[in-house]
Scaffold this active site. Sequence first.
Site, PDB file in Angstrom:
ATOM      1  N   LYS A  98       0.738  -1.051   0.028  1.00  0.00           N
ATOM      2  CA  LYS A  98       0.110  -0.024   0.148  1.00  0.00           C
ATOM      3  C   LYS A  98       0.826   1.223  -0.042  1.00  0.00           C
ATOM      4  O   LYS A  98       1.316   1.593   1.173  1.00  0.00           O
ATOM      5  CB  LYS A  98      -1.036  -0.117   1.158  1.00  0.00           C
ATOM      6  CG  LYS A  98      -1.822  -1.326   1.324  1.00  0.00           C
ATOM      7  CD  LYS A  98      -2.847  -1.343   2.656  1.00  0.00           C
ATOM      8  CE  LYS A  98      -1.964  -1.692   3.826  1.00  0.00           C
ATOM      9  NZ  LYS A  98      -1.829  -3.190   4.001  1.00  0.00           N
ATOM     10  N   ARG A 105       9.175   2.345   6.048  1.00  0.00           N
ATOM     11  CA  ARG A 105       9.784   1.523   7.250  1.00  0.00           C
ATOM     12  C   ARG A 105      11.302   1.573   7.167  1.00  0.00           C
ATOM     13  O   ARG A 105      12.036   0.735   7.532  1.00  0.00           O
ATOM     14  CB  ARG A 105       9.160   0.064   7.146  1.00  0.00           C
ATOM     15  CG  ARG A 105       7.704  -0.037   7.327  1.00  0.00           C
ATOM     16  CD  ARG A 105       7.132  -1.308   7.138  1.00  0.00           C
ATOM     17  NE  ARG A 105       5.756  -1.587   7.730  1.00  0.00           N
ATOM     18  CZ  ARG A 105       4.772  -1.168   7.364  1.00  0.00           C
ATOM     19  NH1 ARG A 105       4.756  -0.956   6.126  1.00  0.00           N
ATOM     20  NH2 ARG A 105       3.460  -1.804   8.066  1.00  0.00           N
ATOM     21  N   ASP A 170      -4.904  -6.410 -12.660  1.00  0.00           N
ATOM     22  CA  ASP A 170      -3.620  -7.157 -12.052  1.00  0.00           C
ATOM     23  C   ASP A 170      -2.788  -7.788 -13.123  1.00  0.00           C
ATOM     24  O   ASP A 170      -1.621  -7.638 -13.161  1.00  0.00           O
ATOM     25  CB  ASP A 170      -4.316  -8.352 -11.256  1.00  0.00           C
ATOM     26  CG  ASP A 170      -4.920  -7.999 -10.239  1.00  0.00           C
ATOM     27  OD1 ASP A 170      -4.750  -6.962  -9.622  1.00  0.00           O
ATOM     28  OD2 ASP A 170      -5.624  -8.859  -9.808  1.00  0.00           O
TER      29      ASP A 170
HETATM   30  N1  COA Z   1       7.420  -9.231   6.319  1.00  0.00           N
HETATM   31  C1  COA Z   1       6.953  -8.158   7.312  1.00  0.00           C
HETATM   32  N2  COA Z   1       5.637  -7.555   6.969  1.00  0.00           N
HETATM   33  C2  COA Z   1       4.981  -7.909   5.661  1.00  0.00           C
HETATM   34  C3  COA Z   1       5.611  -8.606   4.989  1.00  0.00           C
HETATM   35  C4  COA Z   1       6.874  -9.318   5.260  1.00  0.00           C
HETATM   36  N3  COA Z   1       7.488 -10.184   4.512  1.00  0.00           N
HETATM   37  N4  COA Z   1       4.739  -8.721   3.775  1.00  0.00           N
HETATM   38  C5  COA Z   1       3.523  -7.835   4.151  1.00  0.00           C
HETATM   39  N5  COA Z   1       3.908  -7.231   5.266  1.00  0.00           N
HETATM   40  C6  COA Z   1       3.005  -6.371   5.966  1.00  0.00           C
HETATM   41  C7  COA Z   1       2.651  -5.332   5.100  1.00  0.00           C
HETATM   42  O1  COA Z   1       3.470  -4.216   5.198  1.00  0.00           O
HETATM   43  C8  COA Z   1       1.303  -5.018   5.654  1.00  0.00           C
HETATM   44  O2  COA Z   1       1.448  -4.024   7.010  1.00  0.00           O
HETATM   45  P1  COA Z   1       0.389  -2.756   7.239  1.00  0.00           P
HETATM   46  O3  COA Z   1      -1.010  -3.414   6.880  1.00  0.00           O
HETATM   47  O4  COA Z   1       0.912  -2.289   8.424  1.00  0.00           O
HETATM   48  O5  COA Z   1       0.609  -1.892   5.964  1.00  0.00           O
HETATM   49  C9  COA Z   1       0.951  -6.399   6.342  1.00  0.00           C
HETATM   50  O6  COA Z   1       1.850  -7.126   6.422  1.00  0.00           O
HETATM   51  C10 COA Z   1      -0.215  -6.921   5.556  1.00  0.00           C
HETATM   52  O7  COA Z   1       0.323  -7.055   4.017  1.00  0.00           O
HETATM   53  P2  COA Z   1      -0.243  -6.464   2.843  1.00  0.00           P
HETATM   54  O8  COA Z   1       0.508  -7.345   1.641  1.00  0.00           O
HETATM   55  O9  COA Z   1      -0.191  -5.112   2.670  1.00  0.00           O
HETATM   56  O10 COA Z   1      -1.790  -7.337   2.900  1.00  0.00           O
HETATM   57  P3  COA Z   1      -3.059  -6.355   2.908  1.00  0.00           P
HETATM   58  O11 COA Z   1      -4.186  -7.476   3.140  1.00  0.00           O
HETATM   59  O12 COA Z   1      -3.034  -5.283   4.016  1.00  0.00           O
HETATM   60  O13 COA Z   1      -2.914  -5.667   1.623  1.00  0.00           O
HETATM   61  C11 COA Z   1      -2.975  -5.567  -0.818  1.00  0.00           C
HETATM   62  C12 COA Z   1      -3.102  -6.653   0.561  1.00  0.00           C
HETATM   63  C13 COA Z   1      -2.906  -6.638  -2.048  1.00  0.00           C
HETATM   64  C14 COA Z   1      -4.167  -4.887  -0.958  1.00  0.00           C
HETATM   65  C15 COA Z   1      -2.096  -4.476  -0.547  1.00  0.00           C
HETATM   66  O14 COA Z   1      -0.688  -5.186  -0.486  1.00  0.00           O
HETATM   67  C16 COA Z   1      -1.811  -3.685  -1.791  1.00  0.00           C
HETATM   68  O15 COA Z   1      -2.705  -2.688  -2.193  1.00  0.00           O
HETATM   69  N6  COA Z   1      -0.795  -3.902  -2.717  1.00  0.00           N
HETATM   70  C17 COA Z   1      -0.459  -3.033  -3.874  1.00  0.00           C
HETATM   71  C18 COA Z   1      -1.388  -3.521  -4.931  1.00  0.00           C
HETATM   72  C19 COA Z   1      -1.451  -4.676  -5.265  1.00  0.00           C
HETATM   73  O16 COA Z   1      -0.520  -5.655  -5.693  1.00  0.00           O
HETATM   74  N7  COA Z   1      -2.837  -5.269  -5.091  1.00  0.00           N
HETATM   75  C20 COA Z   1      -3.036  -6.733  -5.542  1.00  0.00           C
HETATM   76  C21 COA Z   1      -3.279  -6.952  -6.797  1.00  0.00           C
HETATM   77  S1  COA Z   1      -3.415  -8.625  -7.303  1.00  0.00           S
END
Ligand code: COA
Length: 409
Positions: A98, A105, A170
């Site tokens: 996001k 970070r 996507d």
């Molecule tokens: N180590 C530590 N933390 C991690 C991690 C890792 N390897 N991978 C993810 N995290 C963290 C993220 O930073 C996030 O923290 P936050 O909520 O405090 O920001 C948390 O874990 C959740 O991860 P995230 O992948 O962001 O999951 P989400 O369910 O909140 O969101 C998406 C998922 C896909 C909506 C979001 O990542 C996003 O908008 N991505 C960009 C667009 C995208 O790729 N969309 C999907 C298209 S298929």
Amino acid sequence: MANATTMPAFGNLQGVKVVYSAMEIAAPVAAELLAEWGADVTWIENTFYGDSMRDTTYVKELERRNQRSIQLNVFSEEGREVLFNLVKDADIFIESSKGPAYAKRGITDELLWEHNPSLVIVHVSGFGQYGVESRVNRAAYDLTVQAYSGYLSQNGTPEQPMAAAPYLGDYATSLMVVGSSLAALNKAKETGVGESIDVAMHEVMLRIGAYYMMDFLNEGIKYPRAGARHQNLCGIGEYKCKDGFIGICLYGAPQNKAILERIGLGHLWGTEEIPEGTTGLWLDGPKAQLIEQKLEEYLLTKTVAEVEEDFSNCKIAANAVLEFEDIINEPHYAAREDFIEWETIEGKTVKGPNIFPKFKKNPGQVWRPMPSLGMDTVDILTKAGYSTEQIEELCEKGIVKAGKSPVTV
Ligand code: COA
């Protein structure tokens, strides 16, 4: 089966190392394509539940082929050091989150380049790394970026906008990630200087949805949502025949003449209303409604196969709208070996699309099925120079997790 350290050499991307930290489709499918063309791909999954794609039954087997999985908390202090070690000899690092989650970070591009000056960094997000803050930090999936980009509002019926399925936002993003990362890699190989790429999904969809927007931007022209028909041309759309649907794309002078003859309007060809040489039968033309009506009536009297053959003989692009059942029985797909089978990590046979496109001299390969969660953590860390004791310590602290392989590889 080859394990993490014994990847076979193949493909045009042989020797290219890719590390990615992302979930679902947009960024990981880019990594999948690179992996199928020969890149060595490491998939970083979080230490809580891993990639949410693991919840699917079959598509994950396609979209995580040829990869190695490490579970790593990249945002812990020690985890960040592990990330730096993983990318120090990588060519491309892809992350999706996001907005500017990594920079916020402390994992900035500059810091990554301190560890690897020629690294190509790809940030994938819904709305980019900068802009209006409240927008930039939002979660985004295909449908929401289609909605925001103006792509969605162009599809569907006048009453009901509809997204283009499945997940066009996507997959279009995946292709943009592949193209842009390889463009940057080409430059980085020449100069030794890396690149950072800001792939905002809404901009991918803005770009691929800009065809009609150009008329709006420059002349304020807007076309209504056309449902199963074209916005501004006759004879383009998904039409009903006696026994099913056909996609027709009518364009070109001989093609228009042929179709007018078939639908009983041949006398219009070469008149003032439709002069000889007319390439596009525009919907605002004098006889457009009549042409559409006669075409629809004509098609209802014919089978899909009859129309497809006859129109194709007249060089009109026309194709039956195939269902999945038709596709797997279609001889052309068989002749091109468009479907293959491979074994999952559990030893089950799975069927899916082959590797596309088909490279003549350096073909792609499926060398490995989707790994189980964190299955390659130890292998990957060992290869990155970590000792057994160091790996155990990282595991104990929860910085990494080492999953088990369901079979011995
Ligand atoms: N180590 C530590 N933390 C991690 C991690 C890792 N390897 N991978 C993810 N995290 C963290 C993220 O930073 C996030 O923290 P936050 O909520 O405090 O920001 C948390 O874990 C959740 O991860 P995230 O992948 O962001 O999951 P989400 O369910 O909140 O969101 C998406 C998922 C896909 C909506 C979001 O990542 C996003 O908008 N991505 C960009 C667009 C995208 O790729 N969309 C999907 C298209 S298929």
